[in-house]
Structures are given as structure tokens and as C-alpha cells.
Design a protein around this motif. Structure first.
Motif, PDB file in Angstrom:
ATOM      1  N   TYR A  38     -12.434  -1.444   3.443  1.00 53.37           N
ATOM      2  CA  TYR A  38     -12.085  -0.041   3.662  1.00 53.37           C
ATOM      3  C   TYR A  38     -12.921   0.780   2.683  1.00 53.37           C
ATOM      4  CZ  TYR A  38      -7.999  -2.122   5.915  1.00 53.37           C
ATOM      5  OH  TYR A  38      -7.163  -2.859   6.720  1.00 53.37           O
ATOM      6  N   ASN A  39     -14.028   1.295   3.142  1.00 54.13           N
ATOM      7  CA  ASN A  39     -14.984   1.979   2.266  1.00 54.13           C
ATOM      8  C   ASN A  39     -14.431   3.234   1.615  1.00 54.13           C
ATOM      9  OD1 ASN A  39     -17.415   0.841   1.716  1.00 54.13           O
ATOM     10  ND2 ASN A  39     -18.599   2.227   2.975  1.00 54.13           N
ATOM     11  N   SER A  40     -13.611   3.977   2.324  1.00 55.98           N
ATOM     12  CA  SER A  40     -13.201   5.285   1.827  1.00 55.98           C
ATOM     13  C   SER A  40     -12.377   5.206   0.544  1.00 55.98           C
ATOM     14  CB  SER A  40     -12.422   6.050   2.894  1.00 55.98           C
ATOM     15  OG  SER A  40     -11.179   5.429   3.136  1.00 55.98           O
ATOM     16  N   GLU A  41     -11.748   4.077   0.261  1.00 56.83           N
ATOM     17  CA  GLU A  41     -10.903   3.951  -0.934  1.00 56.83           C
ATOM     18  C   GLU A  41     -11.251   2.756  -1.809  1.00 56.83           C
ATOM     19  OE1 GLU A  41      -8.711   5.848  -2.367  1.00 56.83           O
ATOM     20  OE2 GLU A  41      -8.827   7.378  -0.825  1.00 56.83           O
ATOM     21  N   THR A 125     -18.293  -2.752  -0.953  1.00 59.86           N
ATOM     22  CA  THR A 125     -18.520  -1.586  -0.101  1.00 59.86           C
ATOM     23  C   THR A 125     -19.573  -1.921   0.949  1.00 59.86           C
ATOM     24  OG1 THR A 125     -20.199  -0.719  -1.611  1.00 59.86           O
ATOM     25  CG2 THR A 125     -17.941   0.056  -1.932  1.00 59.86           C
ATOM     26  N   VAL A 166     -13.826   2.272   9.257  1.00 59.34           N
ATOM     27  CA  VAL A 166     -14.281   3.649   9.082  1.00 59.34           C
ATOM     28  C   VAL A 166     -13.048   4.539   9.122  1.00 59.34           C
ATOM     29  CG1 VAL A 166     -15.668   5.500  10.078  1.00 59.34           C
ATOM     30  CG2 VAL A 166     -16.449   3.132  10.234  1.00 59.34           C
ATOM     31  N   THR A 168     -10.247   7.372   6.858  1.00 61.57           N
ATOM     32  CA  THR A 168      -9.624   7.686   5.584  1.00 61.57           C
ATOM     33  C   THR A 168      -8.406   6.811   5.364  1.00 61.57           C
ATOM     34  OG1 THR A 168     -10.363   9.956   5.791  1.00 61.57           O
ATOM     35  CG2 THR A 168      -8.610   9.542   4.211  1.00 61.57           C
TER      36      THR A 168
END
Length: 185
Positions: A38-41, A125, A166, A168
Motif C-alpha cells: 500500500y504505497n500511500s501509507e 514501496t 493504488v 488512499t
């Protein structure tokens, strides 16, 4: 030091002179690993499948994660087969260590059992790049996507199946912060 993997502590017994015999068996490599990034966090769910060799009686399994970004509050152990003959009794934490835990398993059999270990880590990431090439008269476009994965988690995940998410994700606490905290036990 990398993630030590899992170490099976078998036949821990004492004698009248208070000397204990300890058999240390290194558990085989991961049979299968899946990373959901989960890249966003900056959070990755890791699922490891391993074949654990047990003896009848109490088996002690130590899981260590020194110098990694594994969140110790998220570590979960699950027996995938032979649950009628093998039970997870409890989880204990060695004194004065923030990088290890021990699972105590009661087995009514000898042999290998499949287990799953799940946990969150940070430091992994991914980045997607796209290349578009138009034909000569610019009526068609060929699009190729490339994904690069960056691993700064402190652990190597060879031949892992990777899922990239992808969007949030809203977390109450950051995994990297949880991985750095002193043990609450």
C-alpha cells in the motif's frame, strides 16, 4: 542482522544440575511469500507460508525480526493443516528483547505442518512508469507499463508474489513508528 526466520526450540529440558539441553533447528526457507504493498501509507502486508517440523509434545518456535521494520503488534501465526493434532498454546515475549517472540505449540504427531505467518512492515514501496510509442502517422499508441519495487524494510523477500494497491489508506498509527517502539510487555 536480518530477520532470523523461525527457529524451532525442541526438547527443552532441565536436569538436577540446572543445565538445560536445547536443540535448535532452523526452519526451512519460506515456501511462498506474498507482499501487498500500500504505497500511500508505507505499509505492506506480508504473508509467509512455511513447512514447520514438529515433534510430539511442546514445540517452541522463536520468530525474530532484528533490524527490520516489522510491526511486532501485527504478527500473526496460523496452523494451516492438521489443526486436529497441532494446537497453538500461546505467544510469549523474551524478557529484555524488542525483536523476538515465541510461539508454544502442542503437537500430538511428528512431521511437517504448513503454517502461515502474517505481519505488517514498512519500507517497501513501488513506482509505476509508462512509455507510450505512437506509430508514424500518430493514429495508434502502444503503451507499456513498468513497475519498480524498492525494498528498504531490512528483510529480503526472494521470489515474492507482489500485489500493488493504488488509492488512499487511512491509518491511525504509522507502521514504521510501531516497528520502532519499545515492547509493551
Amino acid at each position: 542482522m536480518k530477520l532470523y526466520g523461525i527457529v524451532l526450540l525442541l526438547a527443552i529440558g532441565g536436569s538436577q544440575s540446572a543445565v538445560a539441553e536445547v536443540d535448535l533447528v532452523t526452519i526451512p526457507r519460506r515456501e511462498r511469500t506474498q507482499l501487498t504493498i500500500y504505497n500511500s501509507e508505507d505499509i505492506t502486508m506480508v504473508r509467509e507460508h512455511r513447512l514447520l517440523t514438529v515433534k510430539p509434545g511442546i514445540n517452541r518456535i522463536q520468530f525474530a525480526w532484528a533490524e527490520t521494520l516489522i510491526d511486532p503488534t501485527s504478527i500473526n501465526f496460523r496452523i494451516l493443516d492438521r489443526a486436529d493434532r497441532v494446537d497453538l498454546i500461546d505467544t510469549t515475549f523474551p524478557a529484555n528483547r524488542n525483536d523476538a517472540l515465541q510461539w508454544n505449540i502442542r503437537s500430538r504427531m511428528a512431521g511437517r505442518i504448513p503454517v502461515e505467518i502474517r505481519y505488517f512492515t514498512s519500507g517497501i514501496t513501488w513506482k509505476a512508469d509508462y512509455v507510450g510509442i505512437a506509430n508514424e502517422d500518430e493514429t495508434q499508441l502502444g503503451l507499456t507499463g513498468y513497475v519498480r519495487v524498492f525494498n528498504n524494510s531490512g528483510e529480503v523477500y526472494d521470489n515474492a508474489q507482489i500485489r500493488m494497491v493504488v488509492g488512499t489508506v487511512n491509518l491511525v498509527e504509522k507502521i514504521a513508528d510501531l516497528a520502532q517502539r519499545a515492547a509493551p510487555y
